[in-house]
Motif scaffolding. Structure first.
Motif, PDB file in Angstrom:
ATOM      1  N   MET A 209      16.014  -6.310  14.766  1.00 39.25           N
ATOM      2  CA  MET A 209      17.302  -5.857  14.021  1.00 39.25           C
ATOM      3  C   MET A 209      18.368  -7.067  13.913  1.00 39.25           C
ATOM      4  SD  MET A 209      19.987  -2.674  14.610  1.00 39.25           S
ATOM      5  CE  MET A 209      21.436  -2.792  13.239  1.00 39.25           C
ATOM      6  N   GLN A 210      18.670  -7.434  12.737  1.00 42.12           N
ATOM      7  CA  GLN A 210      19.637  -8.907  12.552  1.00 42.12           C
ATOM      8  C   GLN A 210      20.766  -8.229  12.867  1.00 42.12           C
ATOM      9  OE1 GLN A 210      18.856 -10.794   8.869  1.00 42.12           O
ATOM     10  NE2 GLN A 210      20.306 -12.413   9.657  1.00 42.12           N
ATOM     11  N   ILE A 211      21.546  -9.229  13.462  1.00 40.72           N
ATOM     12  CA  ILE A 211      23.085  -8.684  13.943  1.00 40.72           C
ATOM     13  C   ILE A 211      23.896  -9.189  12.341  1.00 40.72           C
ATOM     14  CG2 ILE A 211      24.960  -9.464  15.229  1.00 40.72           C
ATOM     15  CD1 ILE A 211      23.003 -10.125  17.522  1.00 40.72           C
ATOM     16  N   PRO A 212      24.638  -8.348  12.097  1.00 45.10           N
ATOM     17  CA  PRO A 212      25.621  -8.506  10.757  1.00 45.10           C
ATOM     18  C   PRO A 212      26.472  -9.797  11.234  1.00 45.10           C
ATOM     19  CG  PRO A 212      25.667  -6.056  11.514  1.00 45.10           C
ATOM     20  CD  PRO A 212      25.023  -6.731  12.705  1.00 45.10           C
ATOM     21  N   GLU A 213      26.734 -10.562  10.125  1.00 45.97           N
ATOM     22  CA  GLU A 213      27.379 -11.724  10.370  1.00 45.97           C
ATOM     23  C   GLU A 213      28.890 -11.772  10.882  1.00 45.97           C
ATOM     24  OE1 GLU A 213      27.823 -15.965   9.946  1.00 45.97           O
ATOM     25  OE2 GLU A 213      26.409 -14.551   9.904  1.00 45.97           O
ATOM     26  N   ILE A 214      29.469 -10.617  10.262  1.00 48.60           N
ATOM     27  CA  ILE A 214      30.910 -10.276  10.946  1.00 48.60           C
ATOM     28  C   ILE A 214      30.917 -10.007  12.291  1.00 48.60           C
ATOM     29  CG2 ILE A 214      30.927  -7.811  10.488  1.00 48.60           C
ATOM     30  CD1 ILE A 214      33.793 -10.262  10.016  1.00 48.60           C
ATOM     31  N   VAL A 215      29.599  -9.554  12.987  1.00 47.10           N
ATOM     32  CA  VAL A 215      29.620  -9.110  14.294  1.00 47.10           C
ATOM     33  C   VAL A 215      29.463 -10.672  15.010  1.00 47.10           C
ATOM     34  CG1 VAL A 215      28.411  -8.058  15.865  1.00 47.10           C
ATOM     35  CG2 VAL A 215      28.830  -6.890  13.882  1.00 47.10           C
ATOM     36  N   LYS A 216      28.664 -11.270  14.586  1.00 43.43           N
ATOM     37  CA  LYS A 216      28.475 -12.704  15.151  1.00 43.43           C
ATOM     38  C   LYS A 216      29.924 -13.396  15.257  1.00 43.43           C
ATOM     39  CE  LYS A 216      23.772 -13.412  13.452  1.00 43.43           C
ATOM     40  NZ  LYS A 216      22.784 -14.467  12.606  1.00 43.43           N
ATOM     41  N   LEU A 217      30.678 -13.452  14.085  1.00 34.69           N
ATOM     42  CA  LEU A 217      31.908 -14.189  13.860  1.00 34.69           C
ATOM     43  C   LEU A 217      32.649 -13.589  15.214  1.00 34.69           C
ATOM     44  CD1 LEU A 217      32.120 -14.451   9.934  1.00 34.69           C
ATOM     45  CD2 LEU A 217      31.524 -16.184  11.649  1.00 34.69           C
ATOM     46  N   SER A 218      32.821 -12.270  15.014  1.00 39.55           N
ATOM     47  CA  SER A 218      33.773 -11.747  16.092  1.00 39.55           C
ATOM     48  C   SER A 218      33.448 -11.860  17.309  1.00 39.55           C
ATOM     49  CB  SER A 218      33.822 -10.213  15.797  1.00 39.55           C
ATOM     50  OG  SER A 218      34.258  -9.884  14.331  1.00 39.55           O
ATOM     51  N   LEU A 219      32.114 -12.030  17.804  1.00 42.50           N
ATOM     52  CA  LEU A 219      31.664 -12.006  19.139  1.00 42.50           C
ATOM     53  C   LEU A 219      31.996 -13.582  19.734  1.00 42.50           C
ATOM     54  CD1 LEU A 219      28.380 -10.296  19.165  1.00 42.50           C
ATOM     55  CD2 LEU A 219      30.443  -9.736  20.492  1.00 42.50           C
ATOM     56  N   ALA A 220      31.940 -14.466  18.654  1.00 43.92           N
ATOM     57  CA  ALA A 220      32.294 -15.858  18.896  1.00 43.92           C
ATOM     58  C   ALA A 220      33.809 -16.156  18.970  1.00 43.92           C
ATOM     59  CB  ALA A 220      31.988 -16.687  17.912  1.00 43.92           C
ATOM     60  N   GLU A 221      34.678 -15.542  18.585  1.00 45.89           N
ATOM     61  CA  GLU A 221      36.104 -15.377  18.553  1.00 45.89           C
ATOM     62  C   GLU A 221      36.570 -14.780  19.837  1.00 45.89           C
ATOM     63  OE1 GLU A 221      38.542 -17.270  16.455  1.00 45.89           O
ATOM     64  OE2 GLU A 221      36.435 -17.960  16.107  1.00 45.89           O
ATOM     65  N   THR A 222      35.870 -13.861  20.200  1.00 41.69           N
ATOM     66  CA  THR A 222      36.079 -12.925  21.467  1.00 41.69           C
ATOM     67  C   THR A 222      35.691 -13.813  22.332  1.00 41.69           C
ATOM     68  OG1 THR A 222      35.633 -10.865  20.284  1.00 41.69           O
ATOM     69  CG2 THR A 222      35.735 -11.032  22.751  1.00 41.69           C
ATOM     70  N   PHE A 223      34.563 -14.638  22.584  1.00 43.83           N
ATOM     71  CA  PHE A 223      34.325 -15.729  23.573  1.00 43.83           C
ATOM     72  C   PHE A 223      35.271 -16.649  23.689  1.00 43.83           C
ATOM     73  CE2 PHE A 223      31.968 -19.621  24.642  1.00 43.83           C
ATOM     74  CZ  PHE A 223      31.619 -19.246  25.957  1.00 43.83           C
ATOM     75  N   GLY A 224      35.517 -17.305  22.622  1.00 44.13           N
ATOM     76  CA  GLY A 224      36.586 -18.412  22.852  1.00 44.13           C
ATOM     77  C   GLY A 224      37.804 -17.986  23.371  1.00 44.13           C
ATOM     78  N   ALA A 225      38.315 -16.898  22.863  1.00 47.96           N
ATOM     79  CA  ALA A 225      39.683 -16.576  23.550  1.00 47.96           C
ATOM     80  C   ALA A 225      39.630 -16.031  24.922  1.00 47.96           C
ATOM     81  CB  ALA A 225      40.325 -15.378  22.525  1.00 47.96           C
ATOM     82  N   PHE A 226      38.273 -15.401  25.182  1.00 46.18           N
ATOM     83  CA  PHE A 226      38.121 -14.912  26.582  1.00 46.18           C
ATOM     84  C   PHE A 226      38.179 -16.200  27.666  1.00 46.18           C
ATOM     85  CE2 PHE A 226      34.734 -15.026  29.760  1.00 46.18           C
ATOM     86  CZ  PHE A 226      35.141 -14.071  30.742  1.00 46.18           C
ATOM     87  N   VAL A 227      37.586 -17.455  27.160  1.00 42.54           N
ATOM     88  CA  VAL A 227      37.427 -18.633  28.007  1.00 42.54           C
ATOM     89  C   VAL A 227      38.556 -18.993  27.992  1.00 42.54           C
ATOM     90  CG1 VAL A 227      36.585 -20.987  27.935  1.00 42.54           C
ATOM     91  CG2 VAL A 227      35.035 -19.063  27.405  1.00 42.54           C
TER      92      VAL A 227
END
Length: 245
Positions: free
Chosen positions: A1-19
């Motif tokens: 199952m392919q991850i929707p693009e918006i989910v990928k973008l959101s996870l990347a932004e969540t990761f960066g702010a978390f770090v």
């Protein structure tokens, strides 16, 4: 199952702010606990800059590595991101920051007999940004505007402009954060980022002059984007919803 693009973008932004919050705000807590009363400015400044360097290097190719509502706002007003995507970015940035500070709160506030750690959490409000000394809210806003202007201008020049030195974007952006912290840290805490200010304020319940860290970065980010995209690069400005572009 392919991850929707918006989910990928959101996870990347969540990761960066978390770090950013875990490492940046965490450096304030650790420095305060291990060197109370000492001059920890250089350590804290480089911790924030390196956190951004790591985040941009890791997920810049995924989401553009905003990690900052002011940067996303800059992309929005120059037509480089769609409004719904911007909303997803903003929510992800705030969420990532909150997760980082919750971890810090669990470690430092719940330190029990480790009084230096628990005292550091209380003394710094979990690494919250604050106006220092005789800096007024108006002066604080001006400082945050100026520093965020520089940050966003650099981002557009090195990471957005196709002719810019994209290979060094993580370093250039990280070092800009470091320099801003060295200059503005003793004055405003040098947030340059509403998410950086919001997460500790929320968890610690510290809202003093919090509006400074929304007005200043958003205004400075918008001005920096306009200067870079319209004036300096000669690019046609595209505002969301404008017809005929």
């Amino acid at each position: 199952m392919q991850i929707p693009e918006i989910v990928k973008l959101s996870l990347a932004e969540t990761f960066g702010a978390f770090v950013l919050l875990l490492m940046g705000a965490g450096s304030i807590l650790t420095a305060t606990a291990t060197n109370p009363g000492g001059d920890n400015l250089i350590v804290i400044a480089f911790a924030h800059g390196l956190a951004i360097f790591i985040g941009v290097s890791a997920v810049g190719h995924v989401s553009g590595a905003h990690f900052n509502p002011a940067v996303t706002f800059a992309f929005l007003i120059t037509g480089k991101i769609q409004p719904l995507t911007a909303l997803a970015y903003w929510g992800s940035q705030l969420l990532g920051g909150i997760i980082g500070v919750l971890i810090l709160s669990a470690v430092f506030s719940g330190a029990g007999d480790l009084t230096d750690m628990s005292n550091a959490a209380e003394a710094t409000n979990l690494g919250a940004t604050a106006l220092h000394g005789d800096v007024s809210p108006a002066a604080g806003i001006f400082i945050e505007v100026a520093l965020t202007f520089i940050l966003v201008f650099v981002i557009f020049q090195v990471a957005v402009d196709e002719k810019g030195p994209g290979m060094i974007a993580p370093l250039a952006i990280g070092m800009t954060i470091t320099l801003a912290a060295l200059m503005g840290g003793p004055l405003t805490g040098a947030a340059l980022n509403p998410a950086r200010a919001f997460a500790p304020a929320l968890i610690a319940g510290y809202w003093t002059n919090h509006f400074v860290y929304w007005i200043g970065p958003l205004l400075g980010g918008g001005l920096g984007a306009l200067a870079a995209a319209y004036l300096m690069q000669g690019m046609k400005l595209r505002l969301p919803g404008r017809k005929g572009d």
